[in-house]
Enzyme design. Sequence first.
Site, PDB file in Angstrom:
ATOM      1  N   ASP A 151      11.006  17.529 -64.587  1.00 56.56           N
ATOM      2  CA  ASP A 151      10.804  18.616 -65.541  1.00 56.56           C
ATOM      3  C   ASP A 151      12.051  19.500 -65.602  1.00 56.56           C
ATOM      4  OD1 ASP A 151       8.233  17.808 -66.121  1.00 56.56           O
ATOM      5  OD2 ASP A 151       7.312  19.090 -64.600  1.00 56.56           O
ATOM      6  N   TYR A 207       9.798  15.236 -52.085  1.00 53.55           N
ATOM      7  CA  TYR A 207       9.839  16.537 -52.748  1.00 53.55           C
ATOM      8  C   TYR A 207       9.616  17.661 -51.751  1.00 53.55           C
ATOM      9  CZ  TYR A 207       9.170  13.951 -57.142  1.00 53.55           C
ATOM     10  OH  TYR A 207       9.306  13.095 -58.213  1.00 53.55           O
ATOM     11  N   ASP A 225       2.289  25.123 -63.023  1.00 49.95           N
ATOM     12  CA  ASP A 225       3.493  25.626 -62.358  1.00 49.95           C
ATOM     13  C   ASP A 225       3.661  27.102 -62.710  1.00 49.95           C
ATOM     14  OD1 ASP A 225       4.512  25.726 -64.955  1.00 49.95           O
ATOM     15  OD2 ASP A 225       5.791  23.969 -64.718  1.00 49.95           O
ATOM     16  N   ARG A 234       2.771  19.121 -59.221  1.00 48.65           N
ATOM     17  CA  ARG A 234       2.044  20.269 -59.786  1.00 48.65           C
ATOM     18  C   ARG A 234       0.538  20.094 -59.599  1.00 48.65           C
ATOM     19  NH1 ARG A 234       3.082  20.452 -65.857  1.00 48.65           N
ATOM     20  NH2 ARG A 234       4.019  18.385 -65.700  1.00 48.65           N
TER      21      ARG A 234
END
Length: 298
Positions: free
Chosen positions: A38, A66, A80, A179
């Site tokens: 993103d 991550y 988010d 997310r």
Amino acid sequence: MDGILPLWKPKGFTSHDCVSKARGMLKTKKIGHTGTLDPEVEGVLPLCVGKATKIVPFLTDTSKVYEASVRIGYSTATEDSEGEIIERKVVSPSLNLEKIKKELASFEGDIIQIPPMYSAVKVKGKKLYEYAREGLEVERPKRQVRIEQIDVTSRDLVFEEETASFSIRVVCSKGTYIRTLCADLGRALGYPSHMSSLVRTKTADISEEECYRFEEIQRKVDEHKHHELLLPIKRGLSHMPAWKVTEDMKPLIQHGRVLDKPEHLDADNFLVLCGEEALAIYQQHPTKAGYVKPLRVF
């Protein structure tokens, strides 16, 4: 130029923006990325250049690592920190990291996720975020993803303005929405929540330490050292079993010959190496038992 450019994607860029910019800097059109990030997420985004574009699906289909921050206390439409707040709940002071760690264990292994409405997943040929922008709710396809490992990296839970925050590290399969993982984790704890920040630190075995920022890439290009930027093709296939062949077999591989199956390899797909050079990806022959055939030849 043939190889993998280990790019550190900056915030504010889409993955496609990164490909476009790299094409201009390296003056080549043949570049593909290996997993969408993103715009507000930074991190490892390997770009495949030249012949390496043949391995894009194989490098995309690897584990990712991550580092994310989770904020419990309110949820958003986008899951988010960018989205509109849709639910709030004051976090109890009794919530602690031990409770969170205990809940995290239930998310390891194969899990089912429902992608967020603000995502690029397509339903009936249209991206979910396009429906969301029109104010339309559609049924979202469930998907199975794998969480190989998930750990809390914070020493303490940080309480602030009726919310609580902590950080996690996640090793997962492609297609995992961090997310959604953050939102589902909050739900399991009894609270609305969202992902407040995200960084991808690893794709396959390509890590942050090896990555170049755009300004570093430009400097190398200006110094006519752009070839130094690229990792060899085999680095993007290190997760695959390998068949090492001798020099006399190299022409056969390069011409895509069907060959006798190597005795020690039963994997569906495998890398063929001559010395340190990646020659091809071969697969078990679908109709001829005991033989293998090329899937990609470099």
